[in-house]
Design a protein around this motif. Structure first.
Motif, PDB file in Angstrom:
ATOM      1  N   ASN A  32       0.653  -0.981   0.096  1.00  0.00           N
ATOM      2  CA  ASN A  32       0.013  -0.245  -0.034  1.00  0.00           C
ATOM      3  C   ASN A  32       0.715   1.266  -0.317  1.00  0.00           C
ATOM      4  OD1 ASN A  32       0.639  -0.624   2.676  1.00  0.00           O
ATOM      5  ND2 ASN A  32      -1.311  -0.027   3.295  1.00  0.00           N
ATOM      6  N   LEU A  33       1.974   1.227  -0.546  1.00  0.00           N
ATOM      7  CA  LEU A  33       2.958   2.286  -1.057  1.00  0.00           C
ATOM      8  C   LEU A  33       2.963   2.142  -2.628  1.00  0.00           C
ATOM      9  CD1 LEU A  33       5.312   2.758   2.035  1.00  0.00           C
ATOM     10  CD2 LEU A  33       3.329   4.279   1.372  1.00  0.00           C
ATOM     11  N   THR A  34       3.105   3.248  -3.129  1.00  0.00           N
ATOM     12  CA  THR A  34       3.107   3.305  -4.546  1.00  0.00           C
ATOM     13  C   THR A  34       4.265   4.265  -5.036  1.00  0.00           C
ATOM     14  OG1 THR A  34       1.311   4.775  -5.043  1.00  0.00           O
ATOM     15  CG2 THR A  34       0.825   2.413  -4.850  1.00  0.00           C
ATOM     16  N   GLY A  35       4.660   4.278  -6.415  1.00  0.00           N
ATOM     17  CA  GLY A  35       5.276   5.368  -7.118  1.00  0.00           C
ATOM     18  C   GLY A  35       4.000   6.184  -7.754  1.00  0.00           C
ATOM     19  N   HIS A  36       4.383   7.335  -8.346  1.00  0.00           N
ATOM     20  CA  HIS A  36       3.255   8.129  -8.676  1.00  0.00           C
ATOM     21  C   HIS A  36       3.750   9.276  -9.796  1.00  0.00           C
ATOM     22  CE1 HIS A  36       5.907  10.967  -6.156  1.00  0.00           C
ATOM     23  NE2 HIS A  36       6.033  10.077  -5.237  1.00  0.00           N
ATOM     24  N   GLU A  37       2.757   9.805 -10.311  1.00  0.00           N
ATOM     25  CA  GLU A  37       3.080  10.572 -11.495  1.00  0.00           C
ATOM     26  C   GLU A  37       3.250  12.112 -10.460  1.00  0.00           C
ATOM     27  OE1 GLU A  37       0.731  12.537 -15.427  1.00  0.00           O
ATOM     28  OE2 GLU A  37      -0.027  10.985 -14.219  1.00  0.00           O
ATOM     29  N   MET A  38       3.923  13.209 -11.065  1.00  0.00           N
ATOM     30  CA  MET A  38       4.235  14.384 -10.571  1.00  0.00           C
ATOM     31  C   MET A  38       3.678  15.317 -11.771  1.00  0.00           C
ATOM     32  SD  MET A  38       7.552  13.708  -8.213  1.00  0.00           S
ATOM     33  CE  MET A  38       8.617  13.075  -9.697  1.00  0.00           C
ATOM     34  N   ASN A  39       3.381  16.489 -11.267  1.00  0.00           N
ATOM     35  CA  ASN A  39       3.100  17.699 -12.105  1.00  0.00           C
ATOM     36  C   ASN A  39       3.546  18.942 -11.469  1.00  0.00           C
ATOM     37  OD1 ASN A  39       1.772  19.375 -14.302  1.00  0.00           O
ATOM     38  ND2 ASN A  39       0.134  17.512 -14.461  1.00  0.00           N
ATOM     39  N   GLU A  40       3.408  20.116 -12.089  1.00  0.00           N
ATOM     40  CA  GLU A  40       3.822  21.390 -11.517  1.00  0.00           C
ATOM     41  C   GLU A  40       2.890  21.695 -10.082  1.00  0.00           C
ATOM     42  OE1 GLU A  40       4.287  25.911 -13.289  1.00  0.00           O
ATOM     43  OE2 GLU A  40       2.470  24.741 -13.847  1.00  0.00           O
ATOM     44  N   TYR A  41       3.938  21.767  -9.018  1.00  0.00           N
ATOM     45  CA  TYR A  41       3.540  22.095  -7.779  1.00  0.00           C
ATOM     46  C   TYR A  41       2.838  20.849  -7.232  1.00  0.00           C
ATOM     47  CZ  TYR A  41       5.922  26.659  -7.970  1.00  0.00           C
ATOM     48  OH  TYR A  41       6.711  27.411  -8.101  1.00  0.00           O
ATOM     49  N   GLU A  42       2.704  19.595  -7.720  1.00  0.00           N
ATOM     50  CA  GLU A  42       1.951  18.558  -7.476  1.00  0.00           C
ATOM     51  C   GLU A  42       2.915  17.425  -7.249  1.00  0.00           C
ATOM     52  OE1 GLU A  42      -2.345  17.756  -8.901  1.00  0.00           O
ATOM     53  OE2 GLU A  42      -1.488  19.280 -10.330  1.00  0.00           O
ATOM     54  N   LEU A  43       3.342  17.104  -5.977  1.00  0.00           N
ATOM     55  CA  LEU A  43       3.979  15.732  -6.000  1.00  0.00           C
ATOM     56  C   LEU A  43       3.353  14.649  -6.030  1.00  0.00           C
ATOM     57  CD1 LEU A  43       6.849  15.000  -4.806  1.00  0.00           C
ATOM     58  CD2 LEU A  43       5.730  14.847  -2.414  1.00  0.00           C
ATOM     59  N   HIS A  44       1.902  14.293  -5.970  1.00  0.00           N
ATOM     60  CA  HIS A  44       1.289  13.088  -6.113  1.00  0.00           C
ATOM     61  C   HIS A  44       0.150  13.704  -6.973  1.00  0.00           C
ATOM     62  CE1 HIS A  44       2.984  10.270  -3.303  1.00  0.00           C
ATOM     63  NE2 HIS A  44       3.632  11.264  -2.957  1.00  0.00           N
ATOM     64  N   SER A  45       0.116  13.171  -8.340  1.00  0.00           N
ATOM     65  CA  SER A  45      -1.177  13.395  -9.231  1.00  0.00           C
ATOM     66  C   SER A  45      -1.167  12.464 -10.337  1.00  0.00           C
ATOM     67  CB  SER A  45      -0.807  14.850 -10.077  1.00  0.00           C
ATOM     68  OG  SER A  45       0.320  14.767 -10.826  1.00  0.00           O
ATOM     69  N   GLY A  46      -2.314  12.175 -10.823  1.00  0.00           N
ATOM     70  CA  GLY A  46      -2.572  11.408 -11.849  1.00  0.00           C
ATOM     71  C   GLY A  46      -2.342   9.689 -11.486  1.00  0.00           C
ATOM     72  N   LEU A  47      -1.532   9.248 -12.256  1.00  0.00           N
ATOM     73  CA  LEU A  47      -1.262   7.743 -12.151  1.00  0.00           C
ATOM     74  C   LEU A  47      -0.498   7.489 -10.828  1.00  0.00           C
ATOM     75  CD1 LEU A  47      -0.151   6.736 -15.718  1.00  0.00           C
ATOM     76  CD2 LEU A  47      -2.325   6.247 -14.700  1.00  0.00           C
ATOM     77  N   THR A  48      -0.825   6.156 -10.424  1.00  0.00           N
ATOM     78  CA  THR A  48       0.014   5.568  -9.296  1.00  0.00           C
ATOM     79  C   THR A  48       0.705   4.354 -10.178  1.00  0.00           C
ATOM     80  OG1 THR A  48      -1.783   4.123  -8.574  1.00  0.00           O
ATOM     81  CG2 THR A  48      -1.416   6.319  -7.455  1.00  0.00           C
TER      82      THR A  48
END
Length: 294
Positions: free
Chosen positions: A152-168
């Motif tokens: 229950n810990l995952t990698g993640h997508e990142m965006n501008e000023y977003e550490l966790h966004s979109g895909l896991t």
């Protein structure tokens, strides 16, 4: 991502490489975690970046979200995860290494398992495999070393000023046929000699802006305005706020959390108190795959 955004992400990665190299020279047994965190964050600024989040220094069964408070006296020990982030105009490099500070054969094997899983996963990504195949590779690699991935810990997508966004990006076998599209991602295998799950522990002192709605207290409003301007939606910590506003700001943080302005992250702890190792790098998916922080 625009060319400028990609340039910012790549620059963050270049700084990350230098910070990682520097951090390995200062992380030693019995050095105060506060000293380590402050030196790493200072180095990020010296090199032209900003911290994307507070340096996480999580020992043994604490998998993530331990950052020292302003008066923390904890010393580096055990199996230590050094999780760091750099950003340039909101574009992030998120990277972690683990270190054995007690000359433990098992610690070293756990670190090796997470590092191998990261390496093998990145190879799958470069071959444009599906998210399901990436997760399967991470799980099989860690289990081949006789340990468990944390499910229950995952990698993640990142965006501008977003550490966790979109895909896991799951660290376990799954049936997701989706492939990574253009963007910025972090992959972070966790290996443990425990059961392979985490639970939410006590508050970490790491926060993120949730809502900039009004609050009565002038002191709290001043702190909130600073947070919105300086960190936007990126995580920050009480230690940084105390450095800016003094100890009285701890009450302002409490007021802001109670008012719904801030979200405070809990420490993440392996459920059976097993030790945890983590390895992490950031990569940019474009015409080709670039590991920005490696």
């Amino acid at each position: 991502m625009t060319p400028k955004e990609k340039q910012n992400a790549l620059k963050a990665g270049e700084i990350a490489k230098k910070v990682k190299e520097y951090a390995r020279t200062i992380v030693k047994k019995d050095i105060p975690l506060l000293e380590i965190a402050e030196k790493i964050e200072k180095k990020i600024v010296e090199l032209g970046g900003k911290p994307a989040f507070p340096t996480n220094l999580s020992i043994n069964e604490i998998a993530a979200h331990y950052t020292p408070s302003y008066n923390d006296e904890t010393l580096a020990s055990g199996l230590l995860k050094v999780d760091m982030g750099v950003h340039i105009n909101g574009w992030i490099a998120d990277f972690t290494f683990s270190v054995d500070l007690e000359n433990s054969a098992e610690n070293k094997k756990l670190i090796e398992a997470s590092e191998k899983a990261l390496k093998n996963a990145l190879e799958k990504i470069k071959q444009k495999n599906s998210l399901g195949e990436i997760g399967r590779t991470i799980q099989e690699t860690i289990e081949s070393c006789k340990f468990s991935p944390i499910v229950n810990l995952t990698g993640h997508e990142m965006n501008e000023y977003e550490l966790h966004s979109g895909l896991t990006i799951l660290n376990t076998e799954n049936d997701n046929p989706e492939k990574l599209k253009e963007g910025l991602y972090a992959i972070e295998p966790f290996a443990t000699n425990g059961n392979g799950k985490i639970y939410e522990g006590k508050p970490s002192g790491i926060y993120a802006l949730a809502d900039d709605k009004n609050i009565r207290s002038n002191d709290a409003r001043n702190v909130l305005d600073f947070i919105a301007e300086e960190y936007k939606t990126l995580p920050f910590c009480s230690r940084w706020i105390v450095k800016k506003f003094g100890i009285k700001s701890l009450f302002a943080l409490k007021q802001l959390e109670e008012n719904g302005n801030l979200h405070q992250y809990p420490q993440l702890i392996e459920i059976s108190k097993g030790k945890v190792a983590q390895s992490e790098d950031t990569f940019l998916v474009d015409d080709k795959i670039i590991v920005t922080s490696e």
